[in-house]
Design an enzyme around this catalytic site. Structure first.
Site, mmCIF file in Angstrom:
data_model
loop_
_atom_site.group_PDB
_atom_site.id
_atom_site.type_symbol
_atom_site.label_atom_id
_atom_site.label_comp_id
_atom_site.label_asym_id
_atom_site.label_seq_id
_atom_site.Cartn_x
_atom_site.Cartn_y
_atom_site.Cartn_z
ATOM 1 N N HIS A 1 61.709 -21.525 8.854
ATOM 2 C CA HIS A 1 61.811 -22.897 8.340
ATOM 3 C C HIS A 1 62.414 -22.886 6.933
ATOM 4 C CE1 HIS A 1 60.213 -27.042 7.470
ATOM 5 N NE2 HIS A 1 60.203 -26.541 6.238
ATOM 6 N N GLU A 2 61.871 -22.040 6.070
ATOM 7 C CA GLU A 2 62.360 -21.987 4.681
ATOM 8 C C GLU A 2 63.802 -21.472 4.618
ATOM 9 O OE1 GLU A 2 60.758 -23.462 2.472
ATOM 10 O OE2 GLU A 2 58.981 -23.727 3.711
ATOM 11 N N HIS B 1 66.124 -24.266 4.926
ATOM 12 C CA HIS B 1 66.383 -24.994 3.683
ATOM 13 C C HIS B 1 67.505 -24.329 2.881
ATOM 14 C CE1 HIS B 1 63.356 -28.012 3.979
ATOM 15 N NE2 HIS B 1 62.335 -27.186 3.930
ATOM 16 N N GLU C 1 63.229 -31.805 6.506
ATOM 17 C CA GLU C 1 62.106 -30.989 6.958
ATOM 18 C C GLU C 1 62.142 -30.807 8.475
ATOM 19 O OE1 GLU C 1 59.784 -29.280 5.344
ATOM 20 O OE2 GLU C 1 60.726 -29.825 3.447
#
Length: 319
Positions: free
Chosen positions: A146-147, A150, A215
């Site tokens: 997930h990160e 980003h 997100e």
């Protein structure tokens, strides 16, 4: 790229463009009303240097401010305690086809993670001490996926850029409010100043919506680039929310500057969302929960149930 990820990406781009367009229109309207009857191109030439300088300063030095607030320290590949974490980050970076970022530990008890960086600080992923305590390696890998999303999608740069729009509008309104040269148009300019200040706060709802989309896009990135990512991300989210509820801690007392607010937008999970229930029970409830369209209107993260159900749909398509 899945249809779901395309839809969310296009939606976030549309919201981003809307933020810039509406913000520019408000600033242009203010300047036109007070007598600065300049062309659109001229206004762009005036605003661009201000916008770029403010954005670059935040971008360059933000990571150091974030590091101070959350007491982060860099780990090295030769530290035995973090062999597993180093291996996970390197593997996920390869899966995302990007250079392995620097890894930092945030010395806070709340389980969470965030990605940030700048040209002089480099790309960074930070995980809290609390997260390492409660998640197993596969769940940590899903959170890192997930990160990594980003970083891959340059979310820090995009959030800094859109976040400056309400700041500029507020500055224009504040300047008009205390201007000595209102003359005969004093009443109209005063009203315009108040409208600009109110608009700068309303703009934050657009920024919250923009971040919720980013997100969701990062969740999809983990599901698509990490084996079993959708399933493990669901469990990780439930564990984090449950653990936060049981500890009773909060990051509210750390919210004293812009850097901490920005970091909270990039956290894997909203640090103020907590449920003191067993994570397995939470997970099952979220899978079938009926969530209002406006349930997360005031939040910078999607409602956990929305995230869980979106990941569930991705799992169904893989079967």
């Amino acid at each position: 790229m899945s249809l779901m990820s395309i839809r969310i990406k296009l939606g976030s781009l549309a919201v981003g463009v809307a933020i810039f367009a509406i913000g520019f229109g408000i600033i242009y309207g203010i300047m036109y009303y007070i007598g600065f009857n300049i062309g659109v191109l001229a206004l762009l030439i005036i605003l661009a240097p201000i916008f770029i300088i403010m954005d670059i300063l935040q971008w360059l030095f933000g990571p150091y401010m974030i590091g101070a607030v959350y007491r982060t320290h860099k780990i090295t590949p030769d530290e035995p305690e973090y062999t597993m974490l180093n291996s996970i980050v390197s593997e996920v970076a390869r899966g995302n086809k990007i250079k392995t970022p620097d890894i930092y530990i945030a010395e806070v008890d709340i389980p969470n993670a965030f990605a940030y960086g700048s040209p002089i600080a480099g790309r960074r992923i930070a995980v809290t001490r609390g997260l390492l305590r409660i998640l197993d390696p596969e769940e940590i890998k899903a959170v890192i996926g997930h990160e990594m999303g980003h970083l891959r999608h340059r979310d820090v740069e995009m959030l800094l850029a859109v976040g400056l729009i309400p700041t500029l509008i507020f500055y224009f309104g504040y300047s008009l409010l205390f201007s000595d040269g209102r003359g005969r148009n004093a009443g109209g300019i005063l009203l315009l100043a108040i409208v600009a200040i109110v608009a700068s706060f309303l703009f934050r709802f657009l920024i919250l919506a923009f971040n919720r989309m980013r997100e969701s896009y990062a969740d999809i990135n983990s599901a698509l680039t990490v084996d079993g990512g959708a399933d493990k991300l669901q469990t990780a989210l439930a564990k984090i929310v449950s653990a936060t509820g049981h500890t009773g801690h909060s990051f509210r007392r750390r919210r004293k500057n812009t850097s901490s607010n920005l970091t909270e937008m990039l956290f894997f999970s909203n640090p103020d969302v907590s449920e003191a229930e067993d994570y397995r029970k939470l997970l099952e409830e979220w899978k079938t929960a009926k969530v209002s369209l406006f349930s997360d209107f005031f939040s910078d993260h999607p409602h956990p149930a929305k995230r869980i159900q979106r990941l569930e749909r991705m799992k169904d398509r893989e079967r």
